[in-house]
Design a protein around this motif. Sequence first.
Motif, PDB file in Angstrom:
ATOM      1  N   GLN A  96       0.839  -1.193   0.000  1.00  0.00           N
ATOM      2  CA  GLN A  96       0.000   0.000   0.000  1.00  0.00           C
ATOM      3  C   GLN A  96       0.882   1.254   0.000  1.00  0.00           C
ATOM      4  OE1 GLN A  96      -2.644   0.333   3.345  1.00  0.00           O
ATOM      5  NE2 GLN A  96      -3.464   2.299   2.702  1.00  0.00           N
ATOM      6  N   THR A  97       0.490   2.234  -0.798  1.00  0.00           N
ATOM      7  CA  THR A  97       1.240   3.485  -0.918  1.00  0.00           C
ATOM      8  C   THR A  97       0.419   4.623  -0.322  1.00  0.00           C
ATOM      9  OG1 THR A  97       2.324   2.712  -2.939  1.00  0.00           O
ATOM     10  CG2 THR A  97       2.346   5.079  -2.524  1.00  0.00           C
ATOM     11  N   VAL A  98       1.037   5.400   0.550  1.00  0.00           N
ATOM     12  CA  VAL A  98       0.345   6.534   1.173  1.00  0.00           C
ATOM     13  C   VAL A  98       1.149   7.809   0.926  1.00  0.00           C
ATOM     14  CG1 VAL A  98      -0.747   5.116   2.946  1.00  0.00           C
ATOM     15  CG2 VAL A  98       1.469   6.142   3.404  1.00  0.00           C
ATOM     16  N   TRP A  99       0.436   8.953   0.951  1.00  0.00           N
ATOM     17  CA  TRP A  99       1.021  10.246   0.582  1.00  0.00           C
ATOM     18  C   TRP A  99       1.055  11.224   1.750  1.00  0.00           C
ATOM     19  CZ3 TRP A  99       2.705  10.311  -4.465  1.00  0.00           C
ATOM     20  CH2 TRP A  99       2.221   9.279  -5.278  1.00  0.00           C
ATOM     21  N   THR A 100       0.835  10.742   2.956  1.00  0.00           N
ATOM     22  CA  THR A 100       0.758  11.630   4.119  1.00  0.00           C
ATOM     23  C   THR A 100       2.115  12.182   4.540  1.00  0.00           C
ATOM     24  OG1 THR A 100       0.871   9.654   5.531  1.00  0.00           O
ATOM     25  CG2 THR A 100      -1.317  10.551   5.058  1.00  0.00           C
ATOM     26  N   HIS A 101       3.210  11.585   4.059  1.00  0.00           N
ATOM     27  CA  HIS A 101       4.537  12.000   4.500  1.00  0.00           C
ATOM     28  C   HIS A 101       5.314  12.756   3.410  1.00  0.00           C
ATOM     29  CE1 HIS A 101       3.468   9.240   7.649  1.00  0.00           C
ATOM     30  NE2 HIS A 101       4.601   9.450   8.285  1.00  0.00           N
ATOM     31  N   VAL A 102       4.618  13.269   2.409  1.00  0.00           N
ATOM     32  CA  VAL A 102       5.298  14.035   1.360  1.00  0.00           C
ATOM     33  C   VAL A 102       5.824  15.348   1.952  1.00  0.00           C
ATOM     34  CG1 VAL A 102       5.005  15.272  -0.818  1.00  0.00           C
ATOM     35  CG2 VAL A 102       3.951  13.030  -0.507  1.00  0.00           C
ATOM     36  N   LYS A 103       7.133  15.561   1.853  1.00  0.00           N
ATOM     37  CA  LYS A 103       7.767  16.755   2.403  1.00  0.00           C
ATOM     38  C   LYS A 103       8.257  17.729   1.335  1.00  0.00           C
ATOM     39  CE  LYS A 103      10.490  16.325   5.922  1.00  0.00           C
ATOM     40  NZ  LYS A 103      11.642  15.920   6.769  1.00  0.00           N
ATOM     41  N   ALA A 104       8.271  17.293   0.077  1.00  0.00           N
ATOM     42  CA  ALA A 104       8.749  18.171  -0.994  1.00  0.00           C
ATOM     43  C   ALA A 104       8.024  17.841  -2.294  1.00  0.00           C
ATOM     44  CB  ALA A 104      10.257  18.009  -1.184  1.00  0.00           C
ATOM     45  N   ILE A 105       7.664  18.889  -3.040  1.00  0.00           N
ATOM     46  CA  ILE A 105       7.041  18.741  -4.357  1.00  0.00           C
ATOM     47  C   ILE A 105       7.893  19.517  -5.357  1.00  0.00           C
ATOM     48  CG2 ILE A 105       5.010  19.230  -5.767  1.00  0.00           C
ATOM     49  CD1 ILE A 105       3.322  19.033  -3.250  1.00  0.00           C
ATOM     50  N   ILE A 106       8.278  18.838  -6.443  1.00  0.00           N
ATOM     51  CA  ILE A 106       9.118  19.453  -7.464  1.00  0.00           C
ATOM     52  C   ILE A 106       8.330  19.538  -8.767  1.00  0.00           C
ATOM     53  CG2 ILE A 106      11.303  19.332  -8.699  1.00  0.00           C
ATOM     54  CD1 ILE A 106      12.351  17.536  -6.452  1.00  0.00           C
ATOM     55  N   LEU A 107       8.300  20.722  -9.352  1.00  0.00           N
ATOM     56  CA  LEU A 107       7.566  20.953 -10.594  1.00  0.00           C
ATOM     57  C   LEU A 107       8.546  21.248 -11.727  1.00  0.00           C
ATOM     58  CD1 LEU A 107       4.833  23.372  -9.188  1.00  0.00           C
ATOM     59  CD2 LEU A 107       4.682  20.891  -9.405  1.00  0.00           C
ATOM     60  N   SER A 108       8.279  20.679 -12.879  1.00  0.00           N
ATOM     61  CA  SER A 108       9.108  20.977 -14.047  1.00  0.00           C
ATOM     62  C   SER A 108       8.720  22.343 -14.615  1.00  0.00           C
ATOM     63  CB  SER A 108       8.934  19.899 -15.111  1.00  0.00           C
ATOM     64  OG  SER A 108       7.651  20.002 -15.700  1.00  0.00           O
ATOM     65  N   GLU A 109       9.569  22.870 -15.479  1.00  0.00           N
ATOM     66  CA  GLU A 109       9.310  24.167 -16.092  1.00  0.00           C
ATOM     67  C   GLU A 109       8.042  24.132 -16.937  1.00  0.00           C
ATOM     68  OE1 GLU A 109      12.146  27.637 -18.004  1.00  0.00           O
ATOM     69  OE2 GLU A 109      12.681  25.531 -18.257  1.00  0.00           O
ATOM     70  N   SER A 110       7.791  23.007 -17.611  1.00  0.00           N
ATOM     71  CA  SER A 110       6.593  22.898 -18.447  1.00  0.00           C
ATOM     72  C   SER A 110       5.319  22.909 -17.614  1.00  0.00           C
ATOM     73  CB  SER A 110       6.658  21.628 -19.300  1.00  0.00           C
ATOM     74  OG  SER A 110       6.754  20.474 -18.486  1.00  0.00           O
ATOM     75  N   VAL A 111       5.347  22.319 -16.431  1.00  0.00           N
ATOM     76  CA  VAL A 111       4.183  22.337 -15.538  1.00  0.00           C
ATOM     77  C   VAL A 111       3.911  23.753 -15.055  1.00  0.00           C
ATOM     78  CG1 VAL A 111       3.337  21.617 -13.269  1.00  0.00           C
ATOM     79  CG2 VAL A 111       4.361  19.937 -14.812  1.00  0.00           C
ATOM     80  N   MET A 112       4.969  24.485 -14.674  1.00  0.00           N
ATOM     81  CA  MET A 112       4.781  25.837 -14.155  1.00  0.00           C
ATOM     82  C   MET A 112       4.286  26.803 -15.222  1.00  0.00           C
ATOM     83  SD  MET A 112       7.877  26.388 -11.417  1.00  0.00           S
ATOM     84  CE  MET A 112       9.164  25.822 -12.525  1.00  0.00           C
ATOM     85  N   LYS A 113       4.553  26.521 -16.479  1.00  0.00           N
ATOM     86  CA  LYS A 113       4.106  27.418 -17.540  1.00  0.00           C
ATOM     87  C   LYS A 113       2.589  27.468 -17.679  1.00  0.00           C
ATOM     88  CE  LYS A 113       8.226  27.375 -20.487  1.00  0.00           C
ATOM     89  NZ  LYS A 113       8.817  26.927 -21.770  1.00  0.00           N
ATOM     90  N   SER A 114       1.926  26.298 -17.548  1.00  0.00           N
ATOM     91  CA  SER A 114       0.480  26.318 -17.829  1.00  0.00           C
ATOM     92  C   SER A 114      -0.336  25.249 -17.096  1.00  0.00           C
ATOM     93  CB  SER A 114       0.253  26.156 -19.337  1.00  0.00           C
ATOM     94  OG  SER A 114       0.794  24.924 -19.786  1.00  0.00           O
ATOM     95  N   LYS A 115       0.301  24.379 -16.319  1.00  0.00           N
ATOM     96  CA  LYS A 115      -0.423  23.246 -15.746  1.00  0.00           C
ATOM     97  C   LYS A 115      -0.489  23.249 -14.220  1.00  0.00           C
ATOM     98  CE  LYS A 115      -1.220  21.340 -19.759  1.00  0.00           C
ATOM     99  NZ  LYS A 115      -2.588  21.188 -20.284  1.00  0.00           N
ATOM    100  N   MET A 116      -0.096  24.326 -13.584  1.00  0.00           N
ATOM    101  CA  MET A 116      -0.035  24.328 -12.127  1.00  0.00           C
ATOM    102  C   MET A 116      -1.408  24.135 -11.492  1.00  0.00           C
ATOM    103  SD  MET A 116       2.800  27.209 -11.162  1.00  0.00           S
ATOM    104  CE  MET A 116       2.331  27.084  -9.461  1.00  0.00           C
ATOM    105  N   ASP A 117      -2.395  24.836 -12.006  1.00  0.00           N
ATOM    106  CA  ASP A 117      -3.735  24.745 -11.422  1.00  0.00           C
ATOM    107  C   ASP A 117      -4.275  23.325 -11.506  1.00  0.00           C
ATOM    108  OD1 ASP A 117      -6.048  25.985 -10.220  1.00  0.00           O
ATOM    109  OD2 ASP A 117      -7.051  25.723 -12.138  1.00  0.00           O
TER     110      ASP A 117
END
Length: 386
Positions: A96-117
Motif C-alpha cells: 500500500q502506498t500513502v502520501w501523508t509523509h510528502v515533504k517536498a514537491i518538485i515541478l518541471s518548467e513545463s508544468v509551471m508554464k500552464s499546468k499548475m492549477d
Amino acid sequence: MKQAKAAVIAGIMLMLSGCWDMREAQNTNFITALGVDYIQDHYVVYAQIIDFTSIAKRESSESQTGGGGKAIWVGKGEGKSVVAALNHIYDSSQQQTVWTHVKAIILSESVMKSKMDEVFSSILRSREMRYTPWVYGTRDSMYNLLSSMTILNLSAQTTVMFEPTSIYRQSSDVEPVHLQRLLNAVREPASTVLVPSITSKNRIWINQGKQPPLSRTDGIFVVSKNSLQGYVPESKIRGTRFVKFYRVFRYPMIVNFRDSGSVLLLIRNPRTSLEIKPEGEELQVSINMITRANMIEKNTDENVSFQTIIEAGTKKIEEEIRASFEQSQNENMDLFGLEEELYRKRNAVWKQARDSGEPLLPRFKLKEVHVRLEINHANTYTFQQK
C-alpha cells in the motif's frame, strides 16, 4: 449468574476492540517527495520512497562509502491526467502506498508554464496530501534530483530538498517556499511568488574521486497568476532578495574599493517598504530599506574610514536594487511584487489599469531608493570614526 455473563461479555468485547485493519509501518510505502512533469500531451509523475533504515543515521561502513543511494527508490508513472499517472505507480508498488509523509514537491518548467492549477487541483483532492510540503521548480532531471545523496552517513532526509531552512538561516541565498504560500499567491489576481529552483549538479563535494549528485538551489522561478513569468539564476537575485524576500537572515556582500581592497559585510534582517504614487501615466516607485550588518573581513588600507565603508555598502545595495528593477522591466517579470503592492494599497488605481487591458509592469518607474546601513559589529577591526 447475570453478573458472570456480563463479565464474560465485557471480556470478549475488550478482546475485539483492537485495530483489526492496522498495518505495520514496514508494510507500507511512504512517499517522501513528489515530482511532476508534463511532456507533450501527458503527465509524468515521480515518487520517492526512502528506506526506514536510512531515516536514522547509518553507521555501517557501506553507507559511509556511498551505499546510501540504495536507501532511495524512485517510482515513475505516466498518464493523460495527474491522477492517472499516480494510479500507474500503484501497479508495481508491492505494498500500500500513502502520501501523508510528502515533504517536498518538485515541478518541471513545463508544468509551471500552464499546468499548475490542474496539478494542484488533482493532488490536493486526496485527503492524504498536506499543504505543508516545500515546493521547488527545476530544469534538471527529476530522477537525478529524487535520487540525490547526502554527505557522510547522514539520514536520507537531511538534504536541502527536505530541510532548506537550516541552510537558509546560515546563508540567505534562495528563500524556501511552502505549498500553502504558493497556493495563496497564485490564487490572488495580482500576487507574485518566487519559487526556488533546485538542481542535483554538484561541483563542490567529492567522494572517492567522484562528484555525487547533491541537491542545492540555483535560482528562482517567477510565478504569477498560475503561470511562469521566467527564471532568474542565483547570481542575479541580489537586489530582489532585499525587496521581495520575506526575511533575509544572513547574506554576505563584498564591497570593493577602487584602489583600496575590499570588505565583506554580512547583511542581517533588512526591512524594506515600497511606496507607489501615480503621476500621469506612470506609477512612481520609492523604496526604503533599513538594514544591519557585521563586517567579518577587511582587506583595505588603514586610511579607509568606517564612514567610507558604510557609504560604499549603502551605494552597492542601492545599485543592486536598481539593477534588479531594470532586469524586472527588461524581462517582463515582476520581481519586486509591484502589482500586488498596488492591488493592496491603491486598489482603485490597480482596477483602472487592469480594465484598460494594457500591460501594467512597464508603467512602473523607479524614482528613489533610500538605504540606511548600520554596521553593528566589526570584530577586532578598528577604524577612523570620521
